[in-house]
Design a protein around this motif. Structure first.
Motif, PDB file in Angstrom:
ATOM      1  N   TYR A  66       0.810  -3.457  -7.543  1.00 10.44           N
ATOM      2  CA  TYR A  66       1.704  -2.333  -7.272  1.00 10.44           C
ATOM      3  C   TYR A  66       3.101  -2.631  -7.805  1.00 10.44           C
ATOM      4  O   TYR A  66       3.481  -3.787  -8.017  1.00 10.44           O
ATOM      5  CB  TYR A  66       1.789  -2.061  -5.772  1.00 10.44           C
ATOM      6  CG  TYR A  66       0.524  -1.511  -5.154  1.00 10.44           C
ATOM      7  CD1 TYR A  66      -0.533  -1.059  -5.942  1.00 10.44           C
ATOM      8  CD2 TYR A  66       0.378  -1.439  -3.775  1.00 10.44           C
ATOM      9  CE1 TYR A  66      -1.691  -0.563  -5.376  1.00 10.44           C
ATOM     10  CE2 TYR A  66      -0.776  -0.943  -3.188  1.00 10.44           C
ATOM     11  CZ  TYR A  66      -1.813  -0.506  -3.993  1.00 10.44           C
ATOM     12  OH  TYR A  66      -2.957  -0.008  -3.426  1.00 10.44           O
ATOM     13  N   ILE A 111      -1.170  -7.372  -3.463  1.00 13.02           N
ATOM     14  CA  ILE A 111      -2.478  -6.777  -3.751  1.00 13.02           C
ATOM     15  C   ILE A 111      -3.088  -7.444  -4.975  1.00 13.02           C
ATOM     16  O   ILE A 111      -2.617  -7.258  -6.105  1.00 13.02           O
ATOM     17  CB  ILE A 111      -2.370  -5.256  -3.984  1.00 13.02           C
ATOM     18  CG1 ILE A 111      -1.581  -4.601  -2.850  1.00 13.02           C
ATOM     19  CG2 ILE A 111      -3.764  -4.645  -4.115  1.00 13.02           C
ATOM     20  CD1 ILE A 111      -2.190  -4.801  -1.486  1.00 13.02           C
ATOM     21  N   ARG A 113      -5.991  -7.487  -7.531  1.00  9.78           N
ATOM     22  CA  ARG A 113      -7.028  -6.606  -8.092  1.00  9.78           C
ATOM     23  C   ARG A 113      -7.019  -5.241  -7.411  1.00  9.78           C
ATOM     24  O   ARG A 113      -6.713  -4.226  -8.018  1.00  9.78           O
ATOM     25  CB  ARG A 113      -8.419  -7.239  -7.996  1.00  9.78           C
ATOM     26  CG  ARG A 113      -8.540  -8.570  -8.695  1.00  9.78           C
ATOM     27  CD  ARG A 113      -9.998  -9.057  -8.659  1.00  9.78           C
ATOM     28  NE  ARG A 113     -10.118 -10.427  -9.121  1.00  9.78           N
ATOM     29  CZ  ARG A 113     -11.244 -11.118  -9.124  1.00  9.78           C
ATOM     30  NH1 ARG A 113     -12.375 -10.558  -8.676  1.00  9.78           N
ATOM     31  NH2 ARG A 113     -11.269 -12.371  -9.557  1.00  9.78           N
ATOM     32  N   ASN A 114      -7.386  -5.218  -6.120  1.00 10.78           N
ATOM     33  CA  ASN A 114      -7.426  -3.967  -5.362  1.00 10.78           C
ATOM     34  C   ASN A 114      -7.376  -4.314  -3.869  1.00 10.78           C
ATOM     35  O   ASN A 114      -7.561  -5.468  -3.484  1.00 10.78           O
ATOM     36  CB  ASN A 114      -8.687  -3.153  -5.707  1.00 10.78           C
ATOM     37  CG  ASN A 114      -9.964  -3.940  -5.512  1.00 10.78           C
ATOM     38  OD1 ASN A 114     -10.276  -4.354  -4.392  1.00 10.78           O
ATOM     39  ND2 ASN A 114     -10.701  -4.176  -6.601  1.00 10.78           N
ATOM     40  N   PRO A 115      -7.145  -3.332  -2.995  1.00 12.77           N
ATOM     41  CA  PRO A 115      -7.043  -3.619  -1.552  1.00 12.77           C
ATOM     42  C   PRO A 115      -8.287  -4.281  -0.957  1.00 12.77           C
ATOM     43  O   PRO A 115      -8.181  -5.158  -0.101  1.00 12.77           O
ATOM     44  CB  PRO A 115      -6.784  -2.237  -0.941  1.00 12.77           C
ATOM     45  CG  PRO A 115      -6.105  -1.469  -2.027  1.00 12.77           C
ATOM     46  CD  PRO A 115      -6.758  -1.940  -3.288  1.00 12.77           C
ATOM     47  N   ASP A 116      -9.475  -3.857  -1.411  1.00 12.18           N
ATOM     48  CA  ASP A 116     -10.706  -4.428  -0.845  1.00 12.18           C
ATOM     49  C   ASP A 116     -10.840  -5.911  -1.171  1.00 12.18           C
ATOM     50  O   ASP A 116     -11.174  -6.730  -0.297  1.00 12.18           O
ATOM     51  CB  ASP A 116     -11.934  -3.681  -1.382  1.00 12.18           C
ATOM     52  CG  ASP A 116     -12.112  -2.328  -0.724  1.00 12.18           C
ATOM     53  OD1 ASP A 116     -11.426  -2.063   0.281  1.00 12.18           O
ATOM     54  OD2 ASP A 116     -12.942  -1.530  -1.217  1.00 12.18           O
ATOM     55  N   TYR A 117     -10.579  -6.281  -2.421  1.00 12.00           N
ATOM     56  CA  TYR A 117     -10.694  -7.694  -2.809  1.00 12.00           C
ATOM     57  C   TYR A 117      -9.690  -8.548  -2.040  1.00 12.00           C
ATOM     58  O   TYR A 117     -10.024  -9.644  -1.567  1.00 12.00           O
ATOM     59  CB  TYR A 117     -10.479  -7.853  -4.312  1.00 12.00           C
ATOM     60  CG  TYR A 117     -10.554  -9.286  -4.777  1.00 12.00           C
ATOM     61  CD1 TYR A 117     -11.773  -9.924  -4.943  1.00 12.00           C
ATOM     62  CD2 TYR A 117      -9.380 -10.018  -5.019  1.00 12.00           C
ATOM     63  CE1 TYR A 117     -11.847 -11.253  -5.359  1.00 12.00           C
ATOM     64  CE2 TYR A 117      -9.434 -11.340  -5.424  1.00 12.00           C
ATOM     65  CZ  TYR A 117     -10.667 -11.955  -5.596  1.00 12.00           C
ATOM     66  OH  TYR A 117     -10.732 -13.264  -5.994  1.00 12.00           O
ATOM     67  N   THR A 118      -8.472  -8.041  -1.908  1.00 11.07           N
ATOM     68  CA  THR A 118      -7.436  -8.780  -1.173  1.00 11.07           C
ATOM     69  C   THR A 118      -7.856  -8.999   0.276  1.00 11.07           C
ATOM     70  O   THR A 118      -7.721 -10.102   0.828  1.00 11.07           O
ATOM     71  CB  THR A 118      -6.104  -8.008  -1.216  1.00 11.07           C
ATOM     72  OG1 THR A 118      -5.758  -7.736  -2.573  1.00 11.07           O
ATOM     73  CG2 THR A 118      -4.990  -8.807  -0.560  1.00 11.07           C
ATOM     74  N   ASP A 180       2.675   3.928  -5.918  1.00 15.14           N
ATOM     75  CA  ASP A 180       1.273   3.503  -5.794  1.00 15.14           C
ATOM     76  C   ASP A 180       0.745   3.661  -4.378  1.00 15.14           C
ATOM     77  O   ASP A 180      -0.454   3.519  -4.149  1.00 15.14           O
ATOM     78  CB  ASP A 180       1.125   2.044  -6.229  1.00 15.14           C
ATOM     79  CG  ASP A 180       1.528   1.834  -7.685  1.00 15.14           C
ATOM     80  OD1 ASP A 180       0.991   2.553  -8.538  1.00 15.14           O
ATOM     81  OD2 ASP A 180       2.383   0.971  -7.949  1.00 15.14           O
ATOM     82  N   SER A 185      -2.548   6.772   3.078  1.00 12.93           N
ATOM     83  CA  SER A 185      -3.181   5.457   2.947  1.00 12.93           C
ATOM     84  C   SER A 185      -2.615   4.466   3.950  1.00 12.93           C
ATOM     85  O   SER A 185      -3.288   3.494   4.325  1.00 12.93           O
ATOM     86  CB  SER A 185      -3.000   4.922   1.522  1.00 12.93           C
ATOM     87  OG  SER A 185      -1.647   4.594   1.271  1.00 12.93           O
TER      88      SER A 185
END
Length: 439
Positions: A66, A111, A113-118, A180, A185
């Motif tokens: 972000y 963050i 890669r993306n929120p899920d990976y983090t 972002d 969210s």
């Protein structure tokens, strides 16, 4: 890059997040486990600005996809980047705990890669602590907006407290400075955490050994001074968050300019520490004194007077409700008198059952007469010799300390260790990492 270099980078990157709490949860030690947690709070060390530092306050990574304008870790900011592996973070926490440097962990992250990976990386680290090392100390973790609900649910079962930073007080400010992110969210995980906490309470009634979901509740943080949002806007949002999401705390962070940006204050702008202080005082009035945001501020007067604390400001603007007779006033009204706090109001209610109170008695009960004397009577009389005029009142309430605080000293939050301590760390104990290498 070794672990100590990562630690130096990631603790420095985490220092701007003030939502670092360590109370509200109890967990006893068990055979084969490490540590415990007590509900009255575990912190015992404080930085120069008064913030507690007995938790290991660190980021999983300061790399971020972000580009939030106000954030030192934004992707466009040239900075040294680092990231812990789950194994490194878990081992580091345990070694510091065994040396009595810390009593818990405060974990956030940029963050990756993306929120899920983090979120998956954070879960992996906490599962090592809880399930492999059997660590039962305090853990506060930041939920990542945009992560899958199932991942956030797993995270809440591993942590004592969760928080989601709302960051900016309005949707417009968020759109300008953090394109972002979105309001939805951020609020969605807040709602999920509230629902899970409520469900967990029901489960605990039925099953004594049900896993506990974020037993210390959730909190959030707002940045003050990065945008033109008024105190009234901030306080109204704070009140709404408490009411709708059942938050334990809303933290305010005076914006410290760390990056150059056309939408932000100049780098030489001082952090609005006094404004942050006034908002904390008003937050206390909302939570413990029965005030509403609309009573303290409105559209006509949207910001707090820097020379008066919010309670004194309200009392000065509502002189028609004073003076209050100490021996007859209800508890709720006693709480609104400047100089009378929650404990002193309780003592007054209890003491006056035994007999009438005078000004000398009030001082013994902990009332700050320097402020309260203008707003109370005892046995129908004001303090002897007291003259209450508008200028006298304001001059007395604006003490020298208040006036001096208009230009507050500039503080810098302490790092976990200074250079001398870092150099001496190998002598602190015999702990080792996997492979026999000391951290």
């Amino acid at each position: 890059m070794d672990v100590m270099e990562k630690l130096e980078i990631l603790t420095a990157s985490a220092k701007y997040d003030v939502a670092c709490t360590s109370s509200g949860s109890s967990r006893n030690s068990q055979a084969g486990g490490i540590g415990n947690t007590v509900s009255m709070g575990i912190c015992h060390s404080f930085a120069a600005d008064g913030r507690c530092i007995s938790l290991l306050k660190v980021l999983m990574t300061n790399g971020c996809v972000y580009d939030c304008a106000y954030c030192v870790n934004r992707k466009s900011n040239p900075a040294r980047r680092a990231a812990f592996t789950p194994e490194e973070l878990a081992d580091l926490t345990l070694q510091f705990y065994r040396r009595n440097y810390i009593e818990g962990l405060f974990l956030s992250s940029g963050i990756m890669r993306n929120p899920d990976y983090t979120t998956e990386q954070m879960i992996a680290a906490l599962e090592l602590l809880r399930n492999v090392y059997h660590f039962r100390g305090y853990i506060h973790v930041k939920a990542i907006p945009g992560a899958d609900d199932a991942l956030l649910s797993r995270l809440g079962l591993l942590a004592d407290r969760m928080s989601v930073n709302i960051e900016l007080p309005s949707k417009e400010s968020l759109g300008r400075l953090a394109p972002d992110k979105s309001k939805d969210s951020i609020l969605k995980p807040m709602s999920l955490i509230k629902e899970k906490i409520n469900e967990n309470r029901s489960d605990l009634v039925k099953y004594n050994h049900a896993p506990r979901f974020a037993p210390a509740g959730q909190s959030t943080q707002m940045i003050v001074g990065a945008t033109p949002d008024t105190d009234y806007r901030i306080l109204t949002l704070t009140e709404g968050l408490y009411r709708k999401y059942g938050l334990k705390r809303v933290f305010f962070s005076a914006y410290t300019p760390v990056v150059e940006h056309s939408l932000l204050p100049a780098l030489d702008t001082k952090p609005p520490l006094l404004r942050e202080h006034r908002l904390y005082q008003a937050d206390w009035l909302l939570r413990f004194y029965g005030f509403q945001a609309s009573e303290l501020l409105d559209e006509a007067a949207p910001n707090f007077n820097p020379l008066l604390d919010p309670k004194c400001g309200w009392a000065v603007n509502h002189r028609e409700q004073f003076p209050v007779e100490i021996n007859l006033a209800p508890y709720d009204m006693l709480l609104r008198v400047p100089g009378i706090g929650v404990k002193s109001a309780q003592r007054i209610v209890k003491a006056r059952r035994a007999g009438s109170l005078d000004f000398h008695s009030l001082k013994k009960l902990g009332v700050v007469l320097k402020r309260a004397q203008f707003f109370i009577t005892c046995k129908g009389k004001m303090l002897e010799g007291l003259k209450v005029g508008e200028h006298t009142l304001l001059r007395s309430l604006m003490s020298g300390q208040e006036l001096a605080s208009v230009e507050p000293p500039q503080y810098e939050q302490l790092t976990l260790f200074d250079d001398t301590q870092l150099a001496a760390l190998p002598a602190a104990g015999p702990a080792v990492l996997k492979g026999g290498e000391w951290i």
